[in-house]
Design an enzyme around this catalytic site. Structure first.
Site, short mmCIF file in Angstrom:
data_model
loop_
_atom_site.label_atom_id
_atom_site.label_comp_id
_atom_site.label_asym_id
_atom_site.label_seq_id
_atom_site.Cartn_x
_atom_site.Cartn_y
_atom_site.Cartn_z
CG ASN A 17 56.05 111.43 109.45
OD1 ASN A 17 55.25 110.91 110.21
ND2 ASN A 17 57.07 112.17 109.89
CD1 TRP A 18 50.02 110.52 106.76
CD2 TRP A 18 48.46 109.47 107.97
NE1 TRP A 18 49.30 109.73 105.91
CE2 TRP A 18 48.34 109.06 106.62
CE3 TRP A 18 47.60 108.94 108.92
CZ2 TRP A 18 47.37 108.15 106.21
CZ3 TRP A 18 46.64 108.03 108.51
CH2 TRP A 18 46.52 107.65 107.17
CE LYS A 19 56.45 115.81 110.07
NZ LYS A 19 57.20 117.09 110.06
CG HIS A 109 61.16 112.76 111.99
ND1 HIS A 109 60.99 114.05 112.44
CD2 HIS A 109 60.66 112.72 110.73
CE1 HIS A 109 60.42 114.76 111.49
NE2 HIS A 109 60.22 113.98 110.44
CD GLU A 111 58.51 116.65 113.54
OE1 GLU A 111 58.23 117.46 112.65
OE2 GLU A 111 57.83 115.63 113.78
CD GLU A 179 62.64 114.03 107.12
OE1 GLU A 179 61.56 114.29 106.57
OE2 GLU A 179 62.73 113.75 108.32
N GLY A 185 59.22 121.89 106.78
CA GLY A 185 58.13 122.80 107.10
C GLY A 185 58.41 124.26 106.83
CB SER A 225 59.88 122.30 101.93
OG SER A 225 59.85 122.93 103.21
N GLY A 246 55.91 115.20 104.65
CA GLY A 246 55.18 115.51 105.88
C GLY A 246 53.81 116.08 105.61
N GLY A 247 53.69 117.40 105.77
CA GLY A 247 52.38 118.05 105.66
C GLY A 247 51.65 117.78 104.37
#
Length: 267
Positions: A17-19, A109, A111, A179, A185, A225, A246-247
């Site tokens: 997921n590049w967000k 999600h 967010e 999640e 994160g 994470s 994610g990141g």
């Protein structure tokens, strides 16, 4: 449905997921580098499904690249509208995503729930919209630190998934992503045992909603994470079938190592 391998096991799914990162030119560079990294490492296609979830503005470019270079990655979107068409400025229909060969779409999600105040009812409507257009919804559920302390790890995810699957037909093709919000994160992932406990309960919810056979086929992912150093522990658990990353999905070498978890740790 493509979620089960020939030996009867669920095909692991590693989803990036590049967000809100990377323009369409940066997206091309990332996908090419990731493809080269996996080819150089002799990653065997068919042992793990890799999916990328770019921003909306990148999807057409990534689709064209995947097709032209015959790159065996699946394509997904980060969200969709509950509506199919109409006066909904700024929203994107599942019909549009299907025309761009998206297979997956992330729904619910944390967010979106937190920043856009998406309720369980909105998430359920989006799940139905995805299924109407032949998209596989990646249904995200998870608890905050406050939820964890007050209710325990599984209560909120179970409630969220129960609501999201309300009215979904038996046998539907879905993916579930657990999640824990407190882990996203933070650098502090859940333990594999914690993830397994919640994922097992989510599979029970799935079975009650869409049937036991469909639940057995359903991939349940862990997200929060995730990195190359801890992915193997999660993947050893019987009800964890992959990861929503994610990141780390923006870092080619790290994401490639996550995808290749079977090679570098011997799982």
């Amino acid at each position: 449905m493509g979620a089960v391998t020939t030996n009867g096991r669920r095909l692991p799914l590693i989803a990036g997921n590049w967000k809100m990162n990377l323009d369409h030119l940066q997206a091309v560079a990332l996908v090419q580098k990731l493809h080269w990294a996996l080819k150089d490492a002799k990653h065997e296609a068919g042992t793990v499904e890799l999916a990328v979830f770019p921003p909306f503005t990148d999807i057409r470019t990534v689709q064209t690249l995947l097709d032209a270079d015959k790159i065996p990655f699946s394509l997904g979107a980060q969200d969709l509208s509950a509506h199919d068409s109409g006066a909904y400025t700024g929203e994107v229909s599942g019909q549009f995503l299907a025309k761009l060969d998206c297979r997956y779409v992330i729904i619910g999600h944390s967010e979106r729930r937190a920043y856009h105040h998406e309720s369980d009812e909105v998430v359920a409507a989006k799940v139905q919209a995805a299924l109407r257009h032949g998209l596989v919804p990646v249904i995200c559920v998870g608890e905050t630190a406050e939820d964890l302390e007050e209710h325990g790890a599984s209560a909120v995810p179970v409630r969220q998934l129960t609501a999201a699957l309300n009215g979904v037909a038996a046998g539907a093709d879905i993916v579930v992503a657990y999640e824990p919000v407190w882990a996203i994160g933070s650098g502090q992932a859940a333990t594999p045992e914690q993830a397994q406990d919640v994922c097992a309960k989510l599979r029970e919810v799935t079975a009650a909603a869409i049937g036991g056979d469909a639940a057995d086929r359903t991939r349940i992912l862990y997200g929060g994470s995730v990195k190359s150093g801890n992915i193997a522990g999660f993947m050893r658990e019987p009800d964890v079938d992959g990861a929503l990353v994610g990141g780390a999905s923006l870092v080619v070498d790290e994401f490639a190592a996550i995808v290749r978890y079977q090679k570098h740790v011997g799982v």
